[in-house]
Design a protein around this motif. Structure first.
Motif, PDB file in Angstrom:
ATOM      1  N   TYR A 138      12.489   8.393  11.109  1.00 28.22           N
ATOM      2  CA  TYR A 138      10.848   7.823  11.203  1.00 28.22           C
ATOM      3  C   TYR A 138      10.042   9.029  10.453  1.00 28.22           C
ATOM      4  O   TYR A 138      10.271  10.027  10.327  1.00 28.22           O
ATOM      5  CB  TYR A 138      10.736   7.685  12.471  1.00 28.22           C
ATOM      6  N   GLU A 139       9.051   8.399   9.980  1.00 31.42           N
ATOM      7  CA  GLU A 139       8.027   8.962   9.263  1.00 31.42           C
ATOM      8  C   GLU A 139       6.799   8.432   9.503  1.00 31.42           C
ATOM      9  O   GLU A 139       6.584   7.101   9.369  1.00 31.42           O
ATOM     10  CB  GLU A 139       8.372   9.178   7.725  1.00 31.42           C
ATOM     11  N   MET A 140       5.552   9.333   9.581  1.00 32.84           N
ATOM     12  CA  MET A 140       4.242   8.645  10.002  1.00 32.84           C
ATOM     13  C   MET A 140       3.450   9.220   8.872  1.00 32.84           C
ATOM     14  O   MET A 140       3.456  10.384   8.444  1.00 32.84           O
ATOM     15  CB  MET A 140       3.407   9.006  11.181  1.00 32.84           C
ATOM     16  N   ILE A 141       2.851   8.458   7.839  1.00 31.76           N
ATOM     17  CA  ILE A 141       2.184   8.618   6.803  1.00 31.76           C
ATOM     18  C   ILE A 141       0.506   8.244   6.923  1.00 31.76           C
ATOM     19  O   ILE A 141       0.290   7.290   7.099  1.00 31.76           O
ATOM     20  CB  ILE A 141       2.617   8.059   5.523  1.00 31.76           C
ATOM     21  N   VAL A 142      -0.342   9.234   6.766  1.00 32.15           N
ATOM     22  CA  VAL A 142      -1.924   8.957   7.071  1.00 32.15           C
ATOM     23  C   VAL A 142      -2.279   8.373   5.663  1.00 32.15           C
ATOM     24  O   VAL A 142      -1.974   8.820   4.509  1.00 32.15           O
ATOM     25  CB  VAL A 142      -2.507  10.002   7.369  1.00 32.15           C
ATOM     26  N   THR A 143      -2.902   7.260   5.664  1.00 29.64           N
ATOM     27  CA  THR A 143      -3.450   6.452   4.410  1.00 29.64           C
ATOM     28  C   THR A 143      -4.959   6.796   4.702  1.00 29.64           C
ATOM     29  O   THR A 143      -5.824   6.839   5.633  1.00 29.64           O
ATOM     30  CB  THR A 143      -3.142   4.984   4.476  1.00 29.64           C
ATOM     31  N   ASN A 144      -5.435   6.663   3.114  1.00 27.06           N
ATOM     32  CA  ASN A 144      -6.943   7.016   3.035  1.00 27.06           C
ATOM     33  C   ASN A 144      -7.549   7.959   3.904  1.00 27.06           C
ATOM     34  O   ASN A 144      -8.612   8.134   4.318  1.00 27.06           O
ATOM     35  CB  ASN A 144      -7.662   5.781   3.317  1.00 27.06           C
ATOM     36  N   VAL A 145      -6.908   9.048   3.577  1.00 27.34           N
ATOM     37  CA  VAL A 145      -7.114  10.592   4.560  1.00 27.34           C
ATOM     38  C   VAL A 145      -8.798  10.811   3.968  1.00 27.34           C
ATOM     39  O   VAL A 145      -9.199  10.704   3.034  1.00 27.34           O
ATOM     40  CB  VAL A 145      -6.496  11.689   4.079  1.00 27.34           C
ATOM     41  N   GLY A 146      -9.248  11.124   5.128  1.00 27.03           N
ATOM     42  CA  GLY A 146     -10.860  11.623   5.114  1.00 27.03           C
ATOM     43  C   GLY A 146     -11.902  10.735   4.875  1.00 27.03           C
ATOM     44  O   GLY A 146     -13.094  10.919   4.818  1.00 27.03           O
ATOM     45  N   THR A 147     -11.385   9.428   4.898  1.00 30.03           N
ATOM     46  CA  THR A 147     -12.435   8.195   4.787  1.00 30.03           C
ATOM     47  C   THR A 147     -12.628   7.446   5.879  1.00 30.03           C
ATOM     48  O   THR A 147     -11.815   7.708   6.994  1.00 30.03           O
ATOM     49  CB  THR A 147     -12.092   7.331   3.591  1.00 30.03           C
TER      50      THR A 147
END
Length: 182
Positions: free
Chosen positions: A35-44
């Motif tokens: 399993y992996e969690m990926i942050v999208t649109n970081v810092g927005t």
């Protein structure tokens, strides 16, 4: 699976961030990537995150929204990626992910999470969670304090002395699902 045009753009944007089949199949020092969690649109303000499950063959799993897949750390439910600021993809069933808003905009780098299994299917099966900040690993000790991320709060379980237990980082909401060392 019906996906909006935004959802298709998001999946296309995530593909470079996820492992290739060969990378996911390769045995990491901690075991097989599950399993992996990926942050999208970081810092927005449109920041969200995407949960990815990997099968035993290293390929990403796909399912229609609402479908579930059972793992050794709980049941994961597929969620559509309709809005950029939401959590989507595979999310552990029963968890309503919410990230602290102050972490969302104050951290332009972003966190990521990977969960590995070793000795899969045996009595010695164990799980190890890794938390990353950008490309750097968050040390297992981290002072013993929980870490607030865009994906919620993470806590440290064990130090991996017994490979058949859960060790490393785990989302705080998952603690009840951590395998009990026997």
């Amino acid at each position: 699976m019906r996906m909006t045009s935004w959802g298709m753009r998001m999946v296309a944007a995530l593909l470079p961030l996820t492992f290739t089949v060969g990378e996911a199949m390769a045995q990491h020092a901690e075991g097989r990537l599950v399993y992996e969690m990926i942050v999208t649109n970081v810092g927005t303000r449109s920041q969200g995150w995407h949960g990815v499950l990997y099968g035993p063959d290293g390929r990403t799993l796909a399912a229609d929204p609402g479908a579930t897949i059972e793992t050794g750390v709980g049941v994961f439910e597929a969620h559509a990626c309709d809005l950029p600021w939401t959590a989507c993809g595979f999310i552990r069933a029963g968890d309503a992910p919410s990230a602290p808003r102050n972490v969302v905009l104050e951290d332009p780098v972003g966190y990521g999470y990977r969960l590995y299994v070793h000795a899969e299917g045996s009595r010695s099966e164990g799980w190890r969670g890794e938390l990353r900040h950008g490309e750097a690993m968050v040390p297992d000790s981290a002072g013993g304090a929980p870490v607030e991320t865009q994906m919620g709060r993470f806590v440290m379980l064990g130090e991996g002395a017994h490979r058949w237990s859960f060790s490393g980082w785990i989302p705080e909401d998952w603690i009840a699902a951590a395998p009990d060392p026997k």
